[in-house]
Scaffold this active site. Structure first.
Site, PDB file in Angstrom:
ATOM      1  CD  GLN A   1      -3.137  -0.439   2.190  1.00  0.00           C
ATOM      2  OE1 GLN A   1      -2.979  -1.004   3.247  1.00  0.00           O
ATOM      3  NE2 GLN A   1      -4.108   0.409   1.988  1.00  0.00           N
TER       4      GLN A   1
ATOM      5  CD  GLU B   1      -7.119   8.522   1.769  1.00  0.00           C
ATOM      6  OE1 GLU B   1      -7.733   9.413   1.182  1.00  0.00           O
ATOM      7  OE2 GLU B   1      -7.487   8.066   2.862  1.00  0.00           O
TER       8      GLU B   1
END
Ligand code: MOS
Length: 764
Positions: A665, A731
């Site tokens: 990620q 994020e």
């Protein structure tokens, strides 16, 4: 002054409430180590074999395929819409336009109610008005995708054009409004302008970032079918429950009449919410009386799915001679539309990075006639942290100070603008570990000083950050069987980031079962909980819901144990899970397996559902994930092309649940940060309001050869106030990465370009 806590914070939730996670199994290694260790994706084999059904892979009897026709003007009226040739084309079943579309409400704007998921409030094919260049004006249904695509080219339209605002300068001149995002996007502490003027050293610069579009590997798709008055939508979604409720609202039916599934998603990034395509497919399916599969073309994604807004940001920092910030100013304007749901809150992260004697933060919005901008990985943060962290680098150069030391010197002791205590903040450790690992000490601080043949070599760094989020509404159901297996259901999502894998292991730990005895089910609006895959919140949201459900499960199991059970007479809060059952905390010998409890009670299974407690940790504490980003670039002195040669993310995100998917990620975020810095740009024709590069041939994203080996390291210190010890990471990676690249380019070349992307023409 801003360093001192000003808000007394009674902590309603903390380690006491979330624990005990589980009793460490004396025969196994330390529980935390077991959880964090790399674990391959559970869904990997299915995906590799093609056995994982994505939204466009549900074959339904009698299904037809949809293609869209897009407007070619930015604003005005459709005067002629000729569908006769399309209707006569081979295989065509229906052409739907505003003339025959069913009456529908506009989308409920995101955040106007709990499950509202709309990106804008515009009518969806209800009248002849055109609101943006690329708006769908017709849906063609045909027996094959090729027939639908062909027939769509036969639809012709004529328009009466109205004056549109399609240029940013024109929009700003027409007047801007203050931005809102859970309150006003404006904050002043002290007189920052005055402090800036009075400061010993100052920087004051404007940074510009272009619009960006979504490019998930799986284009948006939905397979929809009506069964009487019930609608089933196999969607590619990061918000199944929101989508079900919102579709019901739009179509004028009950929420219980809509069932949305989304078991596999090929990337979301904030783009896989509710768009017009699911609505149009549902409407056309109803009209045609046939199931419909809609898959947006790559161009369709650009025309229909809003991405990141254009921004223009001023960052000014004043410091004393030692580099301590006396003024921190982050203001600016972004492009948006009047019917919009999403701000691009670029100054939000500036609340949390550094201590400063005074602050001025502000955001204005300028309105264009264009597709409503939407959420895109780290809304605000991706572009805002870029500007802030470049300005910090510029200040370091002016001060003649190492940029790592400058950042560490301005480390706050509590939330810089609100005084809230940190839940857990170890960014300084991340900086130290990252600098050591990256070989930062070898950096030559003089710009343009290191040369390797025709390549200029430089190193840069930046802080990354993203706020912790856990929205209310989390819930989970646990079903435990007498065979000692557990199934946990949450209406959550896995868009490829590894939710299913990480959660399976966390749940296994929580229930004291081996991971292969636990199944975690998600991606279905019929399941409990309101857990959007958004805002990097799923680990915390699912975790909190599972903790609550486990407490409920223990309470129910205790009702079943008889006097003969070793657990007899114990209270729920004296009990933890281990070794396939429950045991007394601190007395693992007093244990009974789930199978034994259920069998003795004559039960095949037991099922409980519980809601997560309200997210008070978020209100009471300053909670953020952080990263120290390090980049090395090589810039060609002749051609101006930039090659990123090394990258390191040193991450402080609490407990790492699965080092393998977590690193993936972070790498994905960093790769998007490389795109942000070097190549991504939606070319928006300011004359006609049309996106010119609506496809991957001309909208450039990083490909394998653009991406070096990306190193990721962790502080891996569990956050005691996060439900499973983990803050978010979805994020985080993109924030900071862009600035690290830009700062490395400055170090390599001495050129400070403040207009993204940093393409070779700007560096030659
Ligand atoms: Mo996101 S941009 O919260 O998926």
């Amino acid at each position: 002054m801003t360093n001192e806590p000003t808000v007394p914070s009674p902590l309603a939730l903390g380690p006491e409430e979330w624990g005990p996670h589980a009793i460490p199994d004396p025969l196994a290694r330390d529980g935390h180590e077991r959880v964090g260790a790399p674990m391959p994706r559970i869904d990997g084999p299915q995906k590799v074999r093609g056995a994982a059904p994505f939204a466009a892979e549900f074959p339904l009897d009698g299904m037809v395929y949809a293609a869209l026709v897009f407007s070619t003007i930015a604003k005005g009226r459709i005067t002629t819409l000729d569908t006769a040739a399309a209707e006569a084309a081979p295989g065509v079943v229906l052409v739907m336009t505003h003339r025959n579309a069913p009456r529908m409400r506009p989308m409920p704007l995101f955040e106007t109610s709990e499950k509202a998921a709309g990106a804008d409030t515009l009518p969806i094919m209800q009248d002849e008005r055109v609101h943006w260049n690329g708006q769908p004006i017709a849906v063609v249904l045909a027996g094959t995708q090729e027939q639908a695509d062909h027939a769509a080219t036969l639809v012709t339209a004529a328009y009466e054009t109205e004056r549109a605002v399609t240029a940013f300068a024109q929009a700003k001149a027409a007047g801007t409004d203050p931005g809102h995002f859970h309150g006003p996007l404006h904050l002043e502490i002290g007189d920052a302008e005055e402090a800036l003027t009075a400061s010993a050293v100052a920087v004051d610069a404007t940074y510009r970032t272009p619009p960006h579009n979504h490019n998930a590997i799986e284009p948006h798709a939905a397979t929809v079918a009506w069964y009487g008055d019930e609608l089933v939508v196999h969607d590619a979604s990061q918000v199944v429950s929101h989508t079900a409720w919102s579709l019901a609202y739009i179509l004028g039916i009950e929420e219980s009449q809509v069932h949305v599934t989304s078991p596999y998603v090929g990337g979301g990034f904030g783009g896989k919410l509710l768009g017009q395509h699911q609505v149009l497919a549902a409407a056309a399916a109803r009209l045609a009386g046939r199931p419909v599969r809609i898959v947006l073309s790559r161009e369709g994604v650009y025309r229909l799915i809003g991405g990141r807004a254009r921004t223009e940001q001023r960052v000014a920092i004043g410091a004393d001679a030692d580099g301590r910030f006396t003024a921190l100013i982050h203001t600016g304007t972004h492009a948006t539309t009047r019917n919009n749901a999403w701000p691009e809150p670029f100054m939000l992260a500036t609340h949390s990075h550094y201590a400063a004697g005074s602050f001025k933060l502000d955001l204005r919005m300028a309105y264009l006639d264009m597709l409503a901008n939407g959420s895109m990985r780290a809304p605000g943060g991706a572009v805002g942290v870029y500007a802030l962290e470049c300005a910090v680098d510029e200040l370091a150069v002016k001060l003649g100070m190492d940029p790592v030391e400058l950042r560490v010197r301005n480390e706050p002791r509590s939330g810089p603008t609100d005084g809230r205590p940190f839940s857990s903040r170890h960014i300084v450790e991340a900086w130290r570990a990252g600098a050591e690992r990256f070989g930062w000490a070898r950096r030559n601080p003089a710009p343009g000083a290191v040369r390797d043949g025709e390549w200029l070599v430089g190193m840069g760094c930046a802080t990354a950050s993203h706020p912790y989020l856990r929205m209310p509404g989390g819930a989970a159901r646990i079903t435990l069987t007498a065979t000692g297996r557990a199934r946990v259901e949450v209406a959550a999502h896995d868009m490829g980031m590894g939710t299913g894998t990480a959660q399976t292991r966390i749940i296994a730990e929580r229930l004291g079962l081996p991971p292969d005895r636990v199944s975690f089910a998600f991606g279905d609006s019929a399941m409990p909980g309101l857990v959007p895959a958004a805002g990097s919140q799923q680990s915390a949201s699912i975790g909190a819901a599972v903790v609550a459900a486990q407490h409920a499960l223990v309470a129910e199991l205790l009702k079943l144990v008889g006097d003969d059970s070793p657990l007899a007479g114990l209270d729920a809060n004296e009990i933890g899970a281990m070794n396939g059952g429950l045991a007394r905390l601190g007395e693992p010998g007093r244990h009974e397996s789930y199978a034994a409890i259920l069998s003795r009670a004559g039960r095949d299974e037991i099922s409980v559902e519980a809601a997560a407690p309200p997210p008070l940790e978020m209100t009471n504490l300053s909670m953020h994930s952080f990263g120290a980003m390090f980049c090395e670039v090589r810039v060609n002195a002749i051609t101006g092309e930039t090659r990123v040669s090394r990258f390191l993310g040193s991450i402080d995100c609490g407990r790492v649940l699965n080092a393998r998917t977590a690193a993936s990620q972070i790498r994905g975020g960093i790769i998007m940060g490389l795109g942000l810095a070097l190549m991504e740009e939606t070319q928006f024709d300011e004359r006609y309001g049309r996106i010119l590069n609506a496809g991957l041939a001309e909208y450039h994203v990083p490909v394998h050869l653009d991406v070096p080996e990306i190193d990721v390291i962790w502080t891996d210190i569990p956050d005691p106030y996060a439900p499973v010890g983990a803050r978010g990471i979805g994020e985080l990676g993109i924030t900071g990465a862009g600035a690290a690249v830009a700062n490395a380019i400055f170090n390599a070349t001495g050129r400070r370009v403040r207009d993204l992307p940093l393409t070779l023409d700007k560096l030659m």
